[in-house]
Motif scaffolding. Structure first.
Motif, PDB file in Angstrom:
ATOM      1  N   PRO A   7       0.802  -1.230   0.000  1.00 49.32           N
ATOM      2  CA  PRO A   7       0.000   0.000   0.000  1.00 49.32           C
ATOM      3  C   PRO A   7       0.834   1.280   0.000  1.00 49.32           C
ATOM      4  O   PRO A   7       0.397   2.297  -0.525  1.00 49.32           O
ATOM      5  CB  PRO A   7      -0.855  -0.115   1.260  1.00 49.32           C
ATOM      6  CG  PRO A   7      -0.264  -1.195   2.070  1.00 49.32           C
ATOM      7  CD  PRO A   7       0.540  -2.062   1.163  1.00 49.32           C
ATOM      8  N   ARG A   8       2.038   1.269   0.574  1.00 48.42           N
ATOM      9  CA  ARG A   8       2.870   2.480   0.565  1.00 48.42           C
ATOM     10  C   ARG A   8       3.245   2.880  -0.856  1.00 48.42           C
ATOM     11  O   ARG A   8       3.217   4.058  -1.210  1.00 48.42           O
ATOM     12  CB  ARG A   8       4.133   2.267   1.397  1.00 48.42           C
ATOM     13  CG  ARG A   8       3.871   2.375   2.884  1.00 48.42           C
ATOM     14  CD  ARG A   8       5.107   2.277   3.720  1.00 48.42           C
ATOM     15  NE  ARG A   8       6.170   3.124   3.199  1.00 48.42           N
ATOM     16  CZ  ARG A   8       7.436   2.994   3.532  1.00 48.42           C
ATOM     17  NH1 ARG A   8       7.813   2.064   4.374  1.00 48.42           N
ATOM     18  NH2 ARG A   8       8.355   3.795   3.028  1.00 48.42           N
ATOM     19  N   ARG A   9       3.594   1.898  -1.679  1.00 50.81           N
ATOM     20  CA  ARG A   9       3.945   2.210  -3.068  1.00 50.81           C
ATOM     21  C   ARG A   9       2.726   2.685  -3.845  1.00 50.81           C
ATOM     22  O   ARG A   9       2.819   3.575  -4.689  1.00 50.81           O
ATOM     23  CB  ARG A   9       4.576   0.999  -3.740  1.00 50.81           C
ATOM     24  CG  ARG A   9       5.958   0.724  -3.226  1.00 50.81           C
ATOM     25  CD  ARG A   9       6.566  -0.463  -3.929  1.00 50.81           C
ATOM     26  NE  ARG A   9       7.883  -0.709  -3.388  1.00 50.81           N
ATOM     27  CZ  ARG A   9       8.944  -0.972  -4.115  1.00 50.81           C
ATOM     28  NH1 ARG A   9       8.842  -1.042  -5.424  1.00 50.81           N
ATOM     29  NH2 ARG A   9      10.105  -1.184  -3.550  1.00 50.81           N
ATOM     30  N   ALA A  14      -0.213   7.143  -6.432  1.00 50.93           N
ATOM     31  CA  ALA A  14      -1.462   7.905  -6.550  1.00 50.93           C
ATOM     32  C   ALA A  14      -1.233   9.382  -6.245  1.00 50.93           C
ATOM     33  O   ALA A  14      -1.727  10.262  -6.960  1.00 50.93           O
ATOM     34  CB  ALA A  14      -2.517   7.317  -5.615  1.00 50.93           C
ATOM     35  N   ARG A  15      -0.469   9.673  -5.214  1.00 46.86           N
ATOM     36  CA  ARG A  15      -0.204  11.074  -4.870  1.00 46.86           C
ATOM     37  C   ARG A  15       0.657  11.763  -5.928  1.00 46.86           C
ATOM     38  O   ARG A  15       0.459  12.940  -6.235  1.00 46.86           O
ATOM     39  CB  ARG A  15       0.448  11.170  -3.501  1.00 46.86           C
ATOM     40  CG  ARG A  15      -0.522  10.854  -2.387  1.00 46.86           C
ATOM     41  CD  ARG A  15       0.130  11.052  -1.027  1.00 46.86           C
ATOM     42  NE  ARG A  15      -0.793  10.798   0.032  1.00 46.86           N
ATOM     43  CZ  ARG A  15      -1.633  11.691   0.545  1.00 46.86           C
ATOM     44  NH1 ARG A  15      -1.656  12.917   0.059  1.00 46.86           N
ATOM     45  NH2 ARG A  15      -2.433  11.373   1.527  1.00 46.86           N
ATOM     46  N   SER A  16       1.601  11.030  -6.508  1.00 44.35           N
ATOM     47  CA  SER A  16       2.435  11.605  -7.574  1.00 44.35           C
ATOM     48  C   SER A  16       1.600  11.901  -8.816  1.00 44.35           C
ATOM     49  O   SER A  16       1.725  12.962  -9.421  1.00 44.35           O
ATOM     50  CB  SER A  16       3.573  10.646  -7.926  1.00 44.35           C
ATOM     51  OG  SER A  16       4.419  10.457  -6.823  1.00 44.35           O
ATOM     52  N   ALA A  22      -3.975  17.182 -11.400  1.00 40.14           N
ATOM     53  CA  ALA A  22      -4.577  18.401 -10.847  1.00 40.14           C
ATOM     54  C   ALA A  22      -4.391  19.601 -11.775  1.00 40.14           C
ATOM     55  O   ALA A  22      -5.202  20.528 -11.748  1.00 40.14           O
ATOM     56  CB  ALA A  22      -3.985  18.698  -9.477  1.00 40.14           C
ATOM     57  N   LEU A  23      -3.376  19.565 -12.609  1.00 36.87           N
ATOM     58  CA  LEU A  23      -3.131  20.670 -13.531  1.00 36.87           C
ATOM     59  C   LEU A  23      -4.202  20.775 -14.618  1.00 36.87           C
ATOM     60  O   LEU A  23      -4.421  21.863 -15.164  1.00 36.87           O
ATOM     61  CB  LEU A  23      -1.755  20.513 -14.191  1.00 36.87           C
ATOM     62  CG  LEU A  23      -0.548  20.530 -13.249  1.00 36.87           C
ATOM     63  CD1 LEU A  23       0.713  20.171 -14.017  1.00 36.87           C
ATOM     64  CD2 LEU A  23      -0.420  21.892 -12.582  1.00 36.87           C
ATOM     65  N   TYR A  32      -8.920   8.305  -5.558  1.00 39.83           N
ATOM     66  CA  TYR A  32      -8.317   6.982  -5.641  1.00 39.83           C
ATOM     67  C   TYR A  32      -8.690   6.191  -4.398  1.00 39.83           C
ATOM     68  O   TYR A  32      -9.084   6.760  -3.379  1.00 39.83           O
ATOM     69  CB  TYR A  32      -6.796   7.055  -5.814  1.00 39.83           C
ATOM     70  CG  TYR A  32      -6.035   7.640  -4.665  1.00 39.83           C
ATOM     71  CD1 TYR A  32      -5.533   6.834  -3.647  1.00 39.83           C
ATOM     72  CD2 TYR A  32      -5.788   9.003  -4.598  1.00 39.83           C
ATOM     73  CE1 TYR A  32      -4.824   7.374  -2.595  1.00 39.83           C
ATOM     74  CE2 TYR A  32      -5.068   9.547  -3.559  1.00 39.83           C
ATOM     75  CZ  TYR A  32      -4.587   8.728  -2.554  1.00 39.83           C
ATOM     76  OH  TYR A  32      -3.871   9.257  -1.515  1.00 39.83           O
ATOM     77  N   ALA A  33      -8.595   4.885  -4.510  1.00 40.93           N
ATOM     78  CA  ALA A  33      -8.863   3.994  -3.379  1.00 40.93           C
ATOM     79  C   ALA A  33      -7.781   2.926  -3.367  1.00 40.93           C
ATOM     80  O   ALA A  33      -7.425   2.393  -4.416  1.00 40.93           O
ATOM     81  CB  ALA A  33     -10.237   3.348  -3.521  1.00 40.93           C
ATOM     82  N   ILE A  34      -7.265   2.644  -2.191  1.00 41.63           N
ATOM     83  CA  ILE A  34      -6.253   1.609  -2.027  1.00 41.63           C
ATOM     84  C   ILE A  34      -6.861   0.498  -1.182  1.00 41.63           C
ATOM     85  O   ILE A  34      -7.387   0.758  -0.094  1.00 41.63           O
ATOM     86  CB  ILE A  34      -4.986   2.174  -1.362  1.00 41.63           C
ATOM     87  CG1 ILE A  34      -4.379   3.234  -2.282  1.00 41.63           C
ATOM     88  CG2 ILE A  34      -3.996   1.059  -1.044  1.00 41.63           C
ATOM     89  CD1 ILE A  34      -3.235   3.998  -1.686  1.00 41.63           C
ATOM     90  N   VAL A  35      -6.798  -0.710  -1.708  1.00 42.75           N
ATOM     91  CA  VAL A  35      -7.350  -1.870  -1.013  1.00 42.75           C
ATOM     92  C   VAL A  35      -6.217  -2.857  -0.787  1.00 42.75           C
ATOM     93  O   VAL A  35      -5.892  -3.655  -1.673  1.00 42.75           O
ATOM     94  CB  VAL A  35      -8.491  -2.522  -1.829  1.00 42.75           C
ATOM     95  CG1 VAL A  35      -9.110  -3.658  -1.045  1.00 42.75           C
ATOM     96  CG2 VAL A  35      -9.539  -1.484  -2.206  1.00 42.75           C
ATOM     97  N   PRO A  36      -5.556  -2.807   0.369  1.00 44.58           N
ATOM     98  CA  PRO A  36      -4.427  -3.705   0.613  1.00 44.58           C
ATOM     99  C   PRO A  36      -4.863  -5.156   0.780  1.00 44.58           C
ATOM    100  O   PRO A  36      -5.986  -5.431   1.210  1.00 44.58           O
ATOM    101  CB  PRO A  36      -3.808  -3.179   1.910  1.00 44.58           C
ATOM    102  CG  PRO A  36      -4.760  -2.208   2.479  1.00 44.58           C
ATOM    103  CD  PRO A  36      -5.796  -1.893   1.461  1.00 44.58           C
ATOM    104  N   GLY A  37      -3.963  -6.051   0.409  1.00 49.28           N
ATOM    105  CA  GLY A  37      -4.202  -7.472   0.645  1.00 49.28           C
ATOM    106  C   GLY A  37      -4.945  -8.211  -0.453  1.00 49.28           C
ATOM    107  O   GLY A  37      -5.210  -9.398  -0.317  1.00 49.28           O
TER     108      GLY A  37
END
Length: 67
Positions: A7-9, A14-16, A22-23, A32-37
């Motif tokens: 999830p960190r990657r 997603a933030r990058s 945004a421009l 965005y949604a992150i679903v770990p596992g």
């Protein structure tokens, strides 16, 4: 739908990407949604794996059957 090594990657990507999008995007339209596992192929095969107890609240990101 993407699959990352943790999830960190996924969050970093997603933030990058958010900064670039945004421009050229309408304010408030990027999500965005992150679903770990879970593995991407498993979710594609069975979208119920990511069902939300409040389906209308997060309906924007869930997979749907093709028409």
């Amino acid at each position: 739908m993407y699959e990352w090594d943790g999830p960190r990657r996924a969050e970093h990507y997603a933030r990058s990407l958010w900064r670039v999008l945004a421009l050229v995007s309408e304010p408030g339209s990027i999500r965005y949604a992150i679903v770990p596992g879970l593995r991407r192929d498993d979710v594609i095969a069975d979208p119920r794996l990511v069902e939300d107890p409040e389906p209308e609240a997060a309906a924007w990101w869930r997979t749907v059957a093709g028409t």
